[in-house]
Design a protein around this motif. Structure first.
Motif, PDB file in Angstrom:
ATOM      1  N   LEU A 257       0.895  -1.155   0.000  1.00  0.00           N
ATOM      2  CA  LEU A 257       0.000   0.000   0.000  1.00  0.00           C
ATOM      3  C   LEU A 257       0.928   1.197   0.000  1.00  0.00           C
ATOM      4  CD1 LEU A 257      -2.657   1.582   0.362  1.00  0.00           C
ATOM      5  CD2 LEU A 257      -2.356   1.279   2.818  1.00  0.00           C
ATOM      6  N   GLU A 258       0.882   1.989  -1.053  1.00  0.00           N
ATOM      7  CA  GLU A 258       1.797   3.122  -1.193  1.00  0.00           C
ATOM      8  C   GLU A 258       0.989   4.413  -1.238  1.00  0.00           C
ATOM      9  OE1 GLU A 258       5.273   4.670  -4.235  1.00  0.00           O
ATOM     10  OE2 GLU A 258       4.398   2.683  -4.493  1.00  0.00           O
ATOM     11  N   ILE A 259       1.389   5.354  -0.393  1.00  0.00           N
ATOM     12  CA  ILE A 259       0.699   6.634  -0.323  1.00  0.00           C
ATOM     13  C   ILE A 259       1.666   7.716  -0.779  1.00  0.00           C
ATOM     14  CG2 ILE A 259      -0.391   8.290   1.221  1.00  0.00           C
ATOM     15  CD1 ILE A 259      -1.331   5.829   2.842  1.00  0.00           C
ATOM     16  N   THR A 260       1.292   8.436  -1.827  1.00  0.00           N
ATOM     17  CA  THR A 260       2.111   9.515  -2.373  1.00  0.00           C
ATOM     18  C   THR A 260       1.319  10.819  -2.266  1.00  0.00           C
ATOM     19  OG1 THR A 260       1.288   9.298  -4.622  1.00  0.00           O
ATOM     20  CG2 THR A 260       3.140   7.882  -4.018  1.00  0.00           C
ATOM     21  N   PRO A 261       1.929  11.953  -2.534  1.00  0.00           N
ATOM     22  CA  PRO A 261       1.183  13.216  -2.463  1.00  0.00           C
ATOM     23  C   PRO A 261       0.030  13.308  -3.474  1.00  0.00           C
ATOM     24  CG  PRO A 261       3.535  13.651  -2.386  1.00  0.00           C
ATOM     25  CD  PRO A 261       3.370  12.186  -2.682  1.00  0.00           C
ATOM     26  N   GLU A 262       0.094  12.589  -4.586  1.00  0.00           N
ATOM     27  CA  GLU A 262      -0.946  12.690  -5.613  1.00  0.00           C
ATOM     28  C   GLU A 262      -1.999  11.588  -5.544  1.00  0.00           C
ATOM     29  OE1 GLU A 262       2.411  12.518  -6.639  1.00  0.00           O
ATOM     30  OE2 GLU A 262       2.565  14.690  -6.500  1.00  0.00           O
ATOM     31  N   GLU A 263      -1.634  10.410  -5.005  1.00  0.00           N
ATOM     32  CA  GLU A 263      -2.547   9.266  -5.059  1.00  0.00           C
ATOM     33  C   GLU A 263      -2.136   8.217  -4.046  1.00  0.00           C
ATOM     34  OE1 GLU A 263      -2.128   7.651  -8.984  1.00  0.00           O
ATOM     35  OE2 GLU A 263      -0.025   7.180  -8.669  1.00  0.00           O
ATOM     36  N   PHE A 264      -2.979   7.201  -3.928  1.00  0.00           N
ATOM     37  CA  PHE A 264      -2.555   6.010  -3.196  1.00  0.00           C
ATOM     38  C   PHE A 264      -2.757   4.803  -4.090  1.00  0.00           C
ATOM     39  CE2 PHE A 264      -6.943   6.540  -1.878  1.00  0.00           C
ATOM     40  CZ  PHE A 264      -7.459   5.267  -1.847  1.00  0.00           C
ATOM     41  N   ILE A 265      -1.837   3.848  -3.925  1.00  0.00           N
ATOM     42  CA  ILE A 265      -1.779   2.663  -4.781  1.00  0.00           C
ATOM     43  C   ILE A 265      -1.772   1.442  -3.875  1.00  0.00           C
ATOM     44  CG2 ILE A 265      -0.419   1.446  -6.528  1.00  0.00           C
ATOM     45  CD1 ILE A 265       1.010   4.218  -6.948  1.00  0.00           C
ATOM     46  N   TRP A 266      -2.556   0.456  -4.206  1.00  0.00           N
ATOM     47  CA  TRP A 266      -2.456  -0.804  -3.485  1.00  0.00           C
ATOM     48  C   TRP A 266      -2.455  -1.934  -4.492  1.00  0.00           C
ATOM     49  CZ3 TRP A 266      -6.939   1.762  -4.174  1.00  0.00           C
ATOM     50  CH2 TRP A 266      -8.098   1.056  -4.465  1.00  0.00           C
ATOM     51  N   CYS A 267      -1.580  -2.880  -4.263  1.00  0.00           N
ATOM     52  CA  CYS A 267      -1.530  -4.033  -5.151  1.00  0.00           C
ATOM     53  C   CYS A 267      -1.084  -5.255  -4.364  1.00  0.00           C
ATOM     54  CB  CYS A 267      -0.630  -3.786  -6.355  1.00  0.00           C
ATOM     55  SG  CYS A 267       1.065  -3.464  -5.989  1.00  0.00           S
ATOM     56  N   GLY A 268      -1.465  -6.379  -4.876  1.00  0.00           N
ATOM     57  CA  GLY A 268      -1.129  -7.641  -4.231  1.00  0.00           C
ATOM     58  C   GLY A 268       0.024  -8.323  -4.925  1.00  0.00           C
TER      59      GLY A 268
END
Length: 157
Positions: free
Chosen positions: A67-78
């Motif tokens: 789970l990655e949180i950046t200033p523009e978005e968040f991304i989650w992948c398995g």
């Protein structure tokens, strides 16, 4: 604000290195047996190759699931499948799951257009005994998502 939650990545990396070591030792053993005992033993060289393929899979899985949180978005992948991403500008609110919800459900994102997207904890391994025996704690991921949205809103206004 960059934050990465990766639970099973360290375990996958450790298993990957263990498979590499086992493959090297098995290769040496098979070659020595073929040289000193019987050339027929060379047929067993497929075993270290399979171990190296398993190591590559573990390295790949460990670097991917997050789970990655950046200033523009968040991304989650398995460990498999495509990454899911939601831009902060499209998000209305982070919703926490009700008690008794699916154990892999970390939260939900209510988008500005009214849709609700479930955020499954794909970064947790479904085969890890700790995740099978008791429901995983999503507090860290929930807090990171809520804090990331707060930072975006504070920066926007």
């Amino acid at each position: 604000m960059n934050n990465v939650i990766r639970r099973e990545g360290n375990i996958s990396t450790f298993v990957g290195w263990m498979l590499v070591v086992m493959a090297i030792l098995a290769s040496i053993t098979v070659i020595l047996l073929a040289i000193f005992a019987e050339p027929f033993f060379l047929i067993f060289l497929f075993t270290p190759v399979i171990a190296l393929i398993g190591a590559w899979v573990n390295f790949h899985m460990g670097s991917r699931a997050r789970l990655e949180i950046t200033p523009e978005e968040f991304i989650w992948c398995g460990f498999t499948g495509r990454p899911h991403r939601i831009a902060w500008r499209d998000l209305d609110r982070i919703l926490l799951p009700a008690p008794g919800s699916r154990y892999r459900l970390a939260g939900a994102a209510r988008l500005r257009d009214g849709r609700i997207v479930e955020i499954d904890s794909l970064w947790l391994s479904p085969t890890n005994p700790a995740n099978i025996l008791s429901p995983p704690d999503h507090t860290e991921a929930q807090r990171a998502l809520i804090d990331g949205h707060k930072v975006y809103l504070a920066r926007r206004f």
